[in-house]
Design an enzyme around this catalytic site. Structure first.
Site, PDB file in Angstrom:
ATOM      1  N   GLY A   1       8.147  -0.518 -12.792  1.00  0.00           N
ATOM      2  CA  GLY A   1       7.596  -1.555 -13.670  1.00  0.00           C
ATOM      3  C   GLY A   1       8.478  -1.941 -14.836  1.00  0.00           C
ATOM      4  O   GLY A   1       8.319  -3.014 -15.416  1.00  0.00           O
TER       5      GLY A   1
ATOM      6  N   SER B   1       6.580   3.338  -5.708  1.00  0.00           N
ATOM      7  CA  SER B   1       7.597   3.927  -6.574  1.00  0.00           C
ATOM      8  C   SER B   1       7.390   5.417  -6.790  1.00  0.00           C
ATOM      9  O   SER B   1       8.287   6.104  -7.266  1.00  0.00           O
ATOM     10  CB  SER B   1       7.611   3.215  -7.931  1.00  0.00           C
TER      11      SER B   1
ATOM     12  N   THR C   1      -1.171   0.739  -8.371  1.00  0.00           N
ATOM     13  CA  THR C   1      -1.841   1.733  -7.534  1.00  0.00           C
ATOM     14  C   THR C   1      -1.849   3.129  -8.148  1.00  0.00           C
ATOM     15  O   THR C   1      -2.522   4.026  -7.635  1.00  0.00           O
ATOM     16  CB  THR C   1      -1.204   1.786  -6.123  1.00  0.00           C
ATOM     17  N   HIS C   2      -1.128   3.311  -9.243  1.00  0.00           N
ATOM     18  CA  HIS C   2      -1.250   4.566  -9.995  1.00  0.00           C
ATOM     19  C   HIS C   2      -2.582   4.627 -10.752  1.00  0.00           C
ATOM     20  O   HIS C   2      -3.126   5.705 -10.978  1.00  0.00           O
ATOM     21  CB  HIS C   2      -0.119   4.702 -11.030  1.00  0.00           C
TER      22      HIS C   2
ATOM     23  N   ASN D   1       1.878  -2.799  -6.773  1.00  0.00           N
ATOM     24  CA  ASN D   1       1.725  -4.153  -7.298  1.00  0.00           C
ATOM     25  C   ASN D   1       3.033  -4.705  -7.846  1.00  0.00           C
ATOM     26  O   ASN D   1       3.280  -5.910  -7.791  1.00  0.00           O
ATOM     27  CB  ASN D   1       0.659  -4.170  -8.397  1.00  0.00           C
TER      28      ASN D   1
END
Length: 252
Positions: free
Chosen positions: A41, A9, A180-181, A73
């Site tokens: 999210g 994203s 993953t951030h 994710n």
């Protein structure tokens, strides 16, 4: 040479991309960060499916990718089955299952899971780790402070400490960075949590071993965003201390 597409994203998936490149430099990499629609999210599953389909379709048609790495994710937990049904000839590696398999080889008991709201609501990690005590917590603010280049280290430390307190109070020994951030907050997380920290990169690298043979060649790295490419370049420079030319693409 193997063509690998990587989607996320925003900038978070770069934590996975750069780790993969270090391990397998002999592939061509095509990354898309959908900054125009970040964060994912907070979106519903149908929105995430539609957005992720557009990203993958662009890479399949324009970059002829052989492997897709879902470095997100939120997409992994909501849309993997859908994407596999739409792109049946594409090897698709997502984040959840490889990470779960990685954890099963560890000696852990109480697992804290931090992720976006969509990932937490999917309950995917709890379903796959049903023999473990998994304590989930949505931390959407973590994505915001990673994407915000004006966030100071002190601000990050304070927010991370506040957000992790409820998990640490439950005596977790392991923390899954289910977004993953979040590895970009490892410095702040490590100041608050002394246990094992698990992110997706190592697990994905292990999964890629099935499809890639190392050699001395070096592939290309192309980074794209649906948002402001100059802003994306600045984020990469500040967060990763790397310089890349970023292409702005319009696929909507």
């Amino acid at each position: 040479m193997v063509n690998i597409g990587v989607i996320d994203s925003g900038v978070g998936g770069l934590t996975v991309l750069f780790d993969i490149i270090n391990e397998y430099p002999n592939c061509n990499y095509y990354y898309i960060g959908d900054s125009k629609h970040c964060p994912y999210g907070k979106r519903n599953t149908e929105e995430i499916k539609k957005l992720s389909f557009k990203l993958v379709n662009y890479l399949v048609i324009n970059k002829k990718i052989d492997i897709l790495v879902i470095a997100c994710n939120t997409i992994s937990s909501t849309s993997t089955t859908y994407l596999k049904s739409q792109f049946k000839d594409l090897i698709i590696i997502e984040t959840v299952i490889p990470t779960v398999n990685y954890i099963k080889n560890m000696n852990v008991k109480n697992i804290g899971l931090i992720a976006t709201e969509a990932t937490i609501n999917s309950k995917m990690y709890e379903k796959k780790l049903k023999d473990y005590n998994v304590i989930p917590k949505a931390c959407p603010i973590f994505v915001d402070i990673v994407e915000d280049m004006n966030s100071t280290q002190n601000k990050k430390d304070i927010i991370v400490k506040q957000e992790l307190k409820s998990l640490i109070d439950q005596n977790i020994d392991t923390l899954i960075l289910g977004c993953t951030h979040f590895p970009l907050l490892t410095k702040s997380i490590s100041k608050t949590f002394n246990g094992k920290i698990v992110n997706s990169s190592k697990a994905i690298i292990i999964e890629l071993e099935k499809y890639i043979r190392k050699n001395n060649k070096k592939g290309i790295v192309e980074i794209n965003t649906t948002g402001n490419n100059k802003m994306f370049e600045k984020q990469i420079k500040i967060m990763f201390r790397k310089e890349y030319n970023v292409n702005q693409i319009e696929i909507w």
